[in-house]
Design a protein around this motif. Structure first.
Motif, PDB file in Angstrom:
ATOM      1  N   MET A   1       0.845  -1.189   0.000  1.00 39.89           N
ATOM      2  CA  MET A   1       0.000   0.000   0.000  1.00 39.89           C
ATOM      3  C   MET A   1       0.883   1.243   0.000  1.00 39.89           C
ATOM      4  SD  MET A   1      -2.871   0.948   2.772  1.00 39.89           S
ATOM      5  CE  MET A   1      -3.236   2.609   3.144  1.00 39.89           C
ATOM      6  N   ASP A   2       0.498   2.202  -0.809  1.00 42.07           N
ATOM      7  CA  ASP A   2       1.198   3.478  -0.864  1.00 42.07           C
ATOM      8  C   ASP A   2       0.910   4.237   0.429  1.00 42.07           C
ATOM      9  OD1 ASP A   2       2.292   5.932  -1.471  1.00 42.07           O
ATOM     10  OD2 ASP A   2       1.286   6.130  -3.392  1.00 42.07           O
ATOM     11  N   ASP A   3       1.951   4.677   1.132  1.00 44.51           N
ATOM     12  CA  ASP A   3       1.735   5.341   2.425  1.00 44.51           C
ATOM     13  C   ASP A   3       1.782   6.864   2.332  1.00 44.51           C
ATOM     14  OD1 ASP A   3       4.427   5.665   2.020  1.00 44.51           O
ATOM     15  OD2 ASP A   3       5.019   4.889   3.970  1.00 44.51           O
ATOM     16  N   ARG A   4       1.605   7.387   1.122  1.00 46.60           N
ATOM     17  CA  ARG A   4       1.575   8.841   0.954  1.00 46.60           C
ATOM     18  C   ARG A   4       0.143   9.361   1.051  1.00 46.60           C
ATOM     19  NH1 ARG A   4       3.963   9.329  -4.655  1.00 46.60           N
ATOM     20  NH2 ARG A   4       3.279   7.206  -4.684  1.00 46.60           N
ATOM     21  N   ILE A   5       0.013  10.513   1.632  1.00 50.55           N
ATOM     22  CA  ILE A   5      -1.287  11.178   1.689  1.00 50.55           C
ATOM     23  C   ILE A   5      -1.403  12.067   0.462  1.00 50.55           C
ATOM     24  CG2 ILE A   5      -2.712  12.828   2.951  1.00 50.55           C
ATOM     25  CD1 ILE A   5      -1.327  11.820   5.521  1.00 50.55           C
ATOM     26  N   GLU A   6      -2.473  11.854  -0.301  1.00 49.93           N
ATOM     27  CA  GLU A   6      -2.717  12.625  -1.522  1.00 49.93           C
ATOM     28  C   GLU A   6      -3.609  13.816  -1.191  1.00 49.93           C
ATOM     29  OE1 GLU A   6      -4.952  11.917  -5.805  1.00 49.93           O
ATOM     30  OE2 GLU A   6      -4.625  10.214  -4.465  1.00 49.93           O
ATOM     31  N   LEU A   7      -3.248  14.988  -1.685  1.00 52.35           N
ATOM     32  CA  LEU A   7      -4.064  16.184  -1.500  1.00 52.35           C
ATOM     33  C   LEU A   7      -4.973  16.332  -2.713  1.00 52.35           C
ATOM     34  CD1 LEU A   7      -1.303  18.629  -0.203  1.00 52.35           C
ATOM     35  CD2 LEU A   7      -2.713  17.002   1.086  1.00 52.35           C
ATOM     36  N   ILE A   8      -6.260  16.532  -2.472  1.00 54.19           N
ATOM     37  CA  ILE A   8      -7.269  16.589  -3.534  1.00 54.19           C
ATOM     38  C   ILE A   8      -7.841  18.002  -3.619  1.00 54.19           C
ATOM     39  CG2 ILE A   8      -9.446  15.645  -4.381  1.00 54.19           C
ATOM     40  CD1 ILE A   8      -7.380  13.433  -4.023  1.00 54.19           C
ATOM     41  N   GLN A   9      -7.968  18.499  -4.838  1.00 45.71           N
ATOM     42  CA  GLN A   9      -8.642  19.766  -5.096  1.00 45.71           C
ATOM     43  C   GLN A   9      -9.500  19.597  -6.336  1.00 45.71           C
ATOM     44  OE1 GLN A   9      -9.081  22.579  -3.461  1.00 45.71           O
ATOM     45  NE2 GLN A   9     -10.284  23.384  -5.144  1.00 45.71           N
ATOM     46  N   SER A  10     -10.700  20.118  -6.318  1.00 46.85           N
ATOM     47  CA  SER A  10     -11.588  20.029  -7.473  1.00 46.85           C
ATOM     48  C   SER A  10     -11.395  21.233  -8.383  1.00 46.85           C
ATOM     49  CB  SER A  10     -13.046  19.978  -7.020  1.00 46.85           C
ATOM     50  OG  SER A  10     -13.891  20.109  -8.146  1.00 46.85           O
ATOM     51  N   PRO A  11     -11.265  20.990  -9.698  1.00 45.66           N
ATOM     52  CA  PRO A  11     -11.187  22.115 -10.633  1.00 45.66           C
ATOM     53  C   PRO A  11     -12.521  22.848 -10.771  1.00 45.66           C
ATOM     54  CG  PRO A  11     -11.241  20.036 -11.826  1.00 45.66           C
ATOM     55  CD  PRO A  11     -11.156  19.698 -10.360  1.00 45.66           C
ATOM     56  N   GLU A  12     -13.592  22.277 -10.197  1.00 45.90           N
ATOM     57  CA  GLU A  12     -14.925  22.878 -10.291  1.00 45.90           C
ATOM     58  C   GLU A  12     -15.187  23.931  -9.224  1.00 45.90           C
ATOM     59  OE1 GLU A  12     -18.143  19.992 -10.737  1.00 45.90           O
ATOM     60  OE2 GLU A  12     -16.613  18.479 -11.177  1.00 45.90           O
ATOM     61  N   MET A  13     -14.198  24.168  -8.361  1.00 42.91           N
ATOM     62  CA  MET A  13     -14.409  25.130  -7.277  1.00 42.91           C
ATOM     63  C   MET A  13     -13.101  25.815  -6.915  1.00 42.91           C
ATOM     64  SD  MET A  13     -15.234  22.184  -4.504  1.00 42.91           S
ATOM     65  CE  MET A  13     -15.301  23.202  -3.097  1.00 42.91           C
ATOM     66  N   PRO A  14     -13.174  26.951  -6.229  1.00 46.74           N
ATOM     67  CA  PRO A  14     -11.945  27.657  -5.861  1.00 46.74           C
ATOM     68  C   PRO A  14     -11.164  26.875  -4.806  1.00 46.74           C
ATOM     69  CG  PRO A  14     -13.836  28.699  -4.838  1.00 46.74           C
ATOM     70  CD  PRO A  14     -14.370  27.634  -5.761  1.00 46.74           C
ATOM     71  N   PRO A  15      -9.873  27.166  -4.679  1.00 44.16           N
ATOM     72  CA  PRO A  15      -9.084  26.488  -3.642  1.00 44.16           C
ATOM     73  C   PRO A  15      -9.582  26.887  -2.250  1.00 44.16           C
ATOM     74  CG  PRO A  15      -7.795  28.214  -4.702  1.00 44.16           C
ATOM     75  CD  PRO A  15      -9.082  28.101  -5.450  1.00 44.16           C
ATOM     76  N   PRO A  16      -9.314  26.049  -1.252  1.00 45.22           N
ATOM     77  CA  PRO A  16      -9.736  26.374   0.116  1.00 45.22           C
ATOM     78  C   PRO A  16      -9.196  27.736   0.560  1.00 45.22           C
ATOM     79  CG  PRO A  16      -8.955  24.129  -0.012  1.00 45.22           C
ATOM     80  CD  PRO A  16      -8.621  24.770  -1.329  1.00 45.22           C
ATOM     81  N   GLY A  17      -9.947  28.370   1.446  1.00 38.89           N
ATOM     82  CA  GLY A  17      -9.576  29.688   1.926  1.00 38.89           C
ATOM     83  C   GLY A  17      -8.648  29.676   3.127  1.00 38.89           C
ATOM     84  N   GLY A  18      -8.156  28.524   3.494  1.00 36.79           N
ATOM     85  CA  GLY A  18      -7.274  28.410   4.656  1.00 36.79           C
ATOM     86  C   GLY A  18      -6.202  27.373   4.408  1.00 36.79           C
ATOM     87  N   HIS A  19      -5.506  27.013   5.460  1.00 36.10           N
ATOM     88  CA  HIS A  19      -4.382  26.073   5.381  1.00 36.10           C
ATOM     89  C   HIS A  19      -4.899  24.628   5.504  1.00 36.10           C
ATOM     90  CE1 HIS A  19      -0.158  25.039   5.509  1.00 36.10           C
ATOM     91  NE2 HIS A  19      -0.444  24.187   6.486  1.00 36.10           N
ATOM     92  N   TYR A  20      -5.568  24.154   4.467  1.00 36.45           N
ATOM     93  CA  TYR A  20      -6.102  22.798   4.419  1.00 36.45           C
ATOM     94  C   TYR A  20      -6.386  22.435   2.969  1.00 36.45           C
ATOM     95  CZ  TYR A  20     -10.646  25.108   3.923  1.00 36.45           C
ATOM     96  OH  TYR A  20     -11.686  25.880   3.489  1.00 36.45           O
TER      97      TYR A  20
END
Length: 128
Positions: A1-20
């Motif tokens: 199993m890959d032990d990396r955490i993948e960060l997900i962002q949707s192109p259908e919405m703006p990026p989060p407004g904070g550090h997450y």
């Protein structure tokens, strides 16, 4: 199993407004951050009717799930934060409309008004 955490962002919405991230994934698990009813261009309209806010917030959640390679049928648990329990029936109606036959575990937590004065925020745990 890959032990990396993948960060997900949707192109259908703006990026989060904070550090997450909009979501993170670890293996087949997807953890979607709380989604407010922010419009696709990043603007805010906390004066919109509750049904519209609920539809947008759940729509944002579904957009993040798609970006992560998941879908409503793969959602394990949803937590909805709703400003005032009197909005529960409307949230339930919108949720059923957008989730269709999928019936994940769910909690609705009554809260005071949310960031920007919004009335609803939703988060989820899913598989992909």
């Amino acid at each position: 199993m890959d032990d990396r955490i993948e960060l997900i962002q949707s192109p259908e919405m703006p990026p989060p407004g904070g550090h997450y991230s909009a979501a993170t994934a670890f293996g087949d698990l997807v953890f979607v951050s709380g989604q407010l009813p922010v419009l696709a261009d990043g603007t805010h309209d906390p004066t919109a009717p509750f049904d519209d806010q609920a539809r947008r917030a759940v729509g944002n959640l579904l957009a993040v799930l798609r970006a992560a390679g998941s879908s409503p049928e793969r959602v394990l648990k949803v937590t909805a934060y709703v400003a005032g329990i009197d909005h529960w029936p409307a949230f339930n109606r919108v949720f059923a409309e957008l989730f269709g036959d999928a019936r994940p575990a769910r909690a609705i937590v009554p809260v005071p008004p949310l960031h920007h004065g919004y009335l609803v925020e939703v988060e989820a745990i899913a598989t992909r």
